[in-house]
Design an enzyme around this catalytic site. Structure first.
Site, PDB file in Angstrom:
ATOM      1  N   GLU A 331       0.837  -1.212   0.000  1.00 35.31           N
ATOM      2  CA  GLU A 331       0.000   0.000   0.000  1.00 35.31           C
ATOM      3  C   GLU A 331       0.873   1.264   0.000  1.00 35.31           C
ATOM      4  O   GLU A 331       0.537   2.256  -0.633  1.00 35.31           O
ATOM      5  CB  GLU A 331      -0.960   0.002   1.193  1.00 35.31           C
ATOM      6  CG  GLU A 331      -1.870  -1.228   1.302  1.00 35.31           C
ATOM      7  CD  GLU A 331      -2.563  -1.632   0.010  1.00 35.31           C
ATOM      8  OE1 GLU A 331      -2.790  -0.780  -0.858  1.00 35.31           O
ATOM      9  OE2 GLU A 331      -2.869  -2.839  -0.133  1.00 35.31           O
ATOM     10  N   TYR A 419      -1.676  -7.778 -11.186  1.00 36.99           N
ATOM     11  CA  TYR A 419      -0.677  -7.807 -10.122  1.00 36.99           C
ATOM     12  C   TYR A 419       0.557  -8.609 -10.544  1.00 36.99           C
ATOM     13  O   TYR A 419       1.680  -8.113 -10.534  1.00 36.99           O
ATOM     14  CB  TYR A 419      -1.258  -8.460  -8.863  1.00 36.99           C
ATOM     15  CG  TYR A 419      -2.323  -7.638  -8.163  1.00 36.99           C
ATOM     16  CD1 TYR A 419      -2.025  -6.930  -7.005  1.00 36.99           C
ATOM     17  CD2 TYR A 419      -3.632  -7.579  -8.639  1.00 36.99           C
ATOM     18  CE1 TYR A 419      -2.983  -6.189  -6.339  1.00 36.99           C
ATOM     19  CE2 TYR A 419      -4.602  -6.837  -7.981  1.00 36.99           C
ATOM     20  CZ  TYR A 419      -4.273  -6.134  -6.832  1.00 36.99           C
ATOM     21  OH  TYR A 419      -5.228  -5.394  -6.179  1.00 36.99           O
TER      22      TYR A 419
END
Ligand code: BES
Ligand code: ZN
Length: 639
Positions: A331, A419
């Site tokens: 994050e 991803y």
């Protein structure tokens, strides 16, 4: 101390350069200077850039009129489960503009004012997923549009977590990908950025937090003010309200959590500042001042969400031993890839997530060493192979990096491809040109496109003229195959983890009966090794052997939710019923989709639908819409 007591002034924010200054000028309603030639050309450039890409998931027409700053005044009502207020936007308009279009989804629009005067607005027909366009008539001279509204109690972005026993209620938003429009009328397209100020009222006793400069203490009157000076896209708008505490863990880092978790969270994430320093060392200065972490209720549907200045995270990453901090690295990495350089549309989602997985692993390598990051890379490879396998037959186009999500829920395209295929594409480039050149290039990329949108086509052009300008490098990488082709190209870098290889050999020996359960090195294994062992157990592992593992390791009481999850999935697949009560309590407490999907799917695939529906019926009311959307479909839930 309240961090809000010394608000920063626009003009002191110099690092974003002319672009930010231009878009902030006049945001307080006064015109700071007559529009200089520079500003005019910067504006022309922005509008030209807006024309290039069309976002199929937004009704906004930024080439006609776009928002540059939001002033939000709102009240959070836990009883009615609504947020009501006024969103006042500063706007920038094209010469011949006659309207500005906003995205809304199940919002009740009460009144619209243009430069203070009430006007007639139009709400178009509702369309699946994307909601309704709100069209407001304007003129080329219009400066501000104010919209008074109330959200619906069923708003998809919001989860109203009910009070339970002595636990007070909690509210959080999850706006990505296109849910911001369910709690605020906004131009909800990742290519459109705006700064914001907010005044929010929540019930007394609660703290309100946003993706902005945040308070550190609870205010007696429940009123909070916020400022996000840097321009962000709507999917990064975030709000949470609950009885949380603040605990500093570094110069620029802190955690927020409910009182029962604050000590544990402060211990678990004590290394945040180190991650931040490592990230800056790699790819340049952190652009958002502070990096804090908010631990949400377990119903949060994701592991983490990169809300600027304040990552929202699931409590399931609190393991007690700091073993799951890779999620924080992920994050945090979004503060560059995603929040600074942002995918222009959801078809370009890999530009956010692929870069972020790459960056996450580089942070992990810098702080914890190559062995750890290579284990992550190996898991990523496994995830990629499984995902390609899972979606190749159904939706082969969804295995391309560049997606085509028009007419679909963008959530459908948010698979491991973005991803993990994204990660390996970047790793391939790194290995092709060498790390030094790659890092220099990536630094330059973040700098050149800071606070801008990026789409796949523009990225390919940039790549071809910079990093891969050399024909030999181009030929080695095969950009087209990776971005516009299916599956896993044959030049995918290979990864290996000696630790995992040893675990695999141990498992094989144990499976063949050559090694007894008592001789398994569980205590010596780190969590990744335990996870590897459990997630690769054969589905037909006999009950007696499952019981042996259970008795020897007490897995049901582990603090590591990844290990617990791997065990529970295996237990369902092997019909190991002593674990079922734990599965049920876990599924009622935790709403993280990454855990829910495989657990319910395992029940479905092994003929245990009755149990799946029984548990889901009890748990569903506590899940976020992002999770119920997926589970309703998986379990064919009719209510
Ligand atoms: N931005 C994503 C979460 C997301 C993606 C929300 C798409 C809505 C739509 C976040 O950064 C993320 O990737 N979270 C992962 C973390 C992981 C890959 C370390 C998660 O929640 O599992
Ligand atoms: Zn991410």
């Amino acid at each position: 101390m309240n961090l809000l007591s010394a608000p920063m002034r626009w003009h002191t924010l110099v690092f974003t350069g002319a672009l930010l200054l231009a878009s902030c000028a006049g945001s307080d309603g006064t015109s700071t200077a007559s529009e200089s030639e520079n500003e005019t050309s910067a504006k022309a450039q922005r509008i030209a850039a807006m024309k290039q890409v069309t976002d199929q998931h937004s009704f906004a027409r930024p080439e006609e009129a776009r928002i540059t700053h939001l002033d939000w005044n709102a009240r959070v009502d836990f009883d009615a489960r609504t947020i009501s207020g006024t969103a006042t936007y500063d706007i920038e308009v094209a010469e011949d503009a006659q309207r500005i279009v906003f995205d809304t989804h199940e919002l009740a629009i009460k009144e619209v004012l243009v430069d203070g005067e009430p006007v007639e607005h139009t709400l178009g027909a509702a369309q699946p997923f994307i909601g309704q366009p709100l069209t407001v008539p304007i003129t080329p001279a219009t400066k501000k549009v104010a919209i008074k509204y109330t959200s619906s109690p069923g708003a998809d972005a919001l989860l109203w977590v009910e009070a339970q026993g002595d636990k007070p209620p909690f509210l959080f938003t999850q706006s990505q990908a296109i849910l911001a429009r369910t709690w605020i009328p906004v131009q909800d397209s990742p290519g459109i950025r705006f700064s914001y100020d907010a005044d929010v009222e929540v019930p007394k006793g609660m703290m309100a937090l946003m993706s902005a400069e945040n308070p550190t203490e609870t205010n007696a009157d429940g009123r909070y003010s916020f400022r996000m000076a840097q321009p962000i896209p709507a999917y990064l708008l975030a709000l949470a309200a609950g009885e949380v505490e603040f605990r500093s863990v570094g110069e620029r880092c802190a955690v927020y959590a409910v009182p029962e978790l604050i000590d544990k969270a402060a211990y678990e994430f004590a290394e945040m500042e180190q991650l931040l320093l490592a990230a800056e060392e790699l790819y340049g200065r952190y652009a958002w001042d502070r990096y804090d972490l908010l631990i949400l209720p377990a119903a949060f549907p994701f592991g983490g969400m990169e809300n600027p200045r304040l990552t929202f995270a699931t409590p399931t990453i609190i393991a007690g031993d700091r073993s799951l901090v890779a999620l924080v690295a992920h994050e945090l990495a979004h503060s560059w890839s995603g929040n600074l350089v942002t995918n222009s549309t959801w078809d370009d989602f890999w530009l956010n997530e692929g870069f972020t997985v790459y960056f996450e692993q580089r942070i992990m390598e810098a702080v914890y060493g190559r062995e750890t990051s290579e284990m992550l890379a190996t898991l990523s490879y496994q995830g990629l192979v499984d995902e390609v396998d899972a979606i190749s037959d159904l939706n082969p186009d969804d295995t391309h990096l560049k997606l085509h999500l028009a007419g679909r829920n963008p959530d459908d395209g948010m698979t491991a491809i973005a991803y993990d295929k994204g990660y390996f594409f970047l790793r391939l480039m790194e290995e092709t040109v060498g790390r030094e050149r790659f890092d220099e290039w990536l630094n330059g990329y973040f700098e050149a496109y800071a606070f801008k949108g990026m789409d796949t086509e523009r990225f390919v052009e940039y790549l071809n003229s910079t990093l891969l300008a050399d024909d030999a490098d181009k030929a080695a990488v095969r950009i087209e195959d990776w971005i516009y082709g299916p599956g896993l190209p044959s030049n995918c870098p290979s990864v290996s983890s000696p630790r995992f290889e040893r675990v695999d050999a141990t498992l094989a020996a144990w499976g063949a009966g050559d090694l007894s359960t008592a001789d398994l090195p569980w205590e010596e294994w780190i969590y990744q090794e335990r996870y590897r062992f459990l997630s690769n157990l054969a589905d037909d592992t006999p009950t007696e052997r499952m019981a042996e593992l259970d008795a020897a390791w007490g897995i049901g009481s582990t603090g590591n939710n990844e290990v617990l999850f791997a065990w529970m999935e295996q237990a369902i697949r092997s019909n190991y019923t002593p674990t079922y009560p734990r599965v049920e309590s876990f599924l009622i407490e935790v709403g993280r989709r990454k855990f829910l999907t495989p657990l319910y799917r395992a029940m479905k695939e092994t003929g245990q639908m009755e149990m799946a529906l029984d548990i889901y019926g009890k748990a569903r009311g506590g899940y976020h819409s992002v999770a119920t959307g997926t589970m309703d479909e998986l379990l064919d839930w009719k209510g």
